[in-house]
Motif scaffolding. Sequence first.
Motif, PDB file in Angstrom:
ATOM      1  N   GLU A  68      13.053  51.495  11.072  1.00 42.02           N
ATOM      2  CA  GLU A  68      12.619  52.370   9.985  1.00 42.02           C
ATOM      3  C   GLU A  68      11.466  51.725   9.208  1.00 42.02           C
ATOM      4  O   GLU A  68      10.508  52.405   8.822  1.00 42.02           O
ATOM      5  CB  GLU A  68      13.777  52.670   9.030  1.00 42.02           C
ATOM      6  N   ALA A  69      11.534  50.421   8.984  1.00 39.35           N
ATOM      7  CA  ALA A  69      10.463  49.724   8.272  1.00 39.35           C
ATOM      8  C   ALA A  69       9.142  49.828   9.029  1.00 39.35           C
ATOM      9  O   ALA A  69       8.093  50.096   8.436  1.00 39.35           O
ATOM     10  CB  ALA A  69      10.828  48.258   8.067  1.00 39.35           C
ATOM     11  N   VAL A  70       9.180  49.628  10.337  1.00 37.35           N
ATOM     12  CA  VAL A  70       7.968  49.722  11.158  1.00 37.35           C
ATOM     13  C   VAL A  70       7.416  51.135  11.108  1.00 37.35           C
ATOM     14  O   VAL A  70       6.210  51.343  10.938  1.00 37.35           O
ATOM     15  CB  VAL A  70       8.245  49.283  12.615  1.00 37.35           C
ATOM     16  N   ALA A  71       8.278  52.137  11.213  1.00 42.35           N
ATOM     17  CA  ALA A  71       7.832  53.535  11.177  1.00 42.35           C
ATOM     18  C   ALA A  71       7.210  53.872   9.820  1.00 42.35           C
ATOM     19  O   ALA A  71       6.152  54.503   9.757  1.00 42.35           O
ATOM     20  CB  ALA A  71       9.001  54.469  11.474  1.00 42.35           C
ATOM     21  N   LEU A  72       7.841  53.441   8.725  1.00 42.24           N
ATOM     22  CA  LEU A  72       7.307  53.715   7.389  1.00 42.24           C
ATOM     23  C   LEU A  72       5.951  53.041   7.181  1.00 42.24           C
ATOM     24  O   LEU A  72       5.011  53.645   6.666  1.00 42.24           O
ATOM     25  CB  LEU A  72       8.288  53.235   6.317  1.00 42.24           C
ATOM     26  N   ALA A  73       5.847  51.788   7.580  1.00 46.21           N
ATOM     27  CA  ALA A  73       4.606  51.037   7.367  1.00 46.21           C
ATOM     28  C   ALA A  73       3.481  51.515   8.262  1.00 46.21           C
ATOM     29  O   ALA A  73       2.315  51.456   7.883  1.00 46.21           O
ATOM     30  CB  ALA A  73       4.862  49.551   7.594  1.00 46.21           C
ATOM     31  N   SER A  74       3.805  51.999   9.442  1.00 44.93           N
ATOM     32  CA  SER A  74       2.782  52.426  10.399  1.00 44.93           C
ATOM     33  C   SER A  74       2.306  53.853  10.166  1.00 44.93           C
ATOM     34  O   SER A  74       1.298  54.262  10.727  1.00 44.93           O
ATOM     35  CB  SER A  74       3.322  52.297  11.827  1.00 44.93           C
ATOM     36  N   ASP A  75       3.011  54.616   9.344  1.00 43.18           N
ATOM     37  CA  ASP A  75       2.664  56.017   9.100  1.00 43.18           C
ATOM     38  C   ASP A  75       1.700  56.130   7.921  1.00 43.18           C
ATOM     39  O   ASP A  75       2.032  56.658   6.867  1.00 43.18           O
ATOM     40  CB  ASP A  75       3.934  56.828   8.836  1.00 43.18           C
TER      41      ASP A  75
END
Length: 64
Positions: A9-16
């Motif tokens: 979830e952290a990767v998805a939030l930061a990459s969006d």
Amino acid sequence: MTTFQSDEEAVALASDSEYGLSLSIISSSLDRGLALSKRIPAGFMVLGGLMDLPEELANRPPRA
């Protein structure tokens, strides 16, 4: 600051984002923080938190 439930979830939030990132990771685990930082595209990264430093780093005098 954003919290998350999983590393994925952290990767998805930061990459969006359409903007360039300045990334700060606060973790009690240096290994986990470094692994996570490699998965997030960022131009600048800071890793910190409450962690035990190796003795040679913890006892190093400050730079002048």
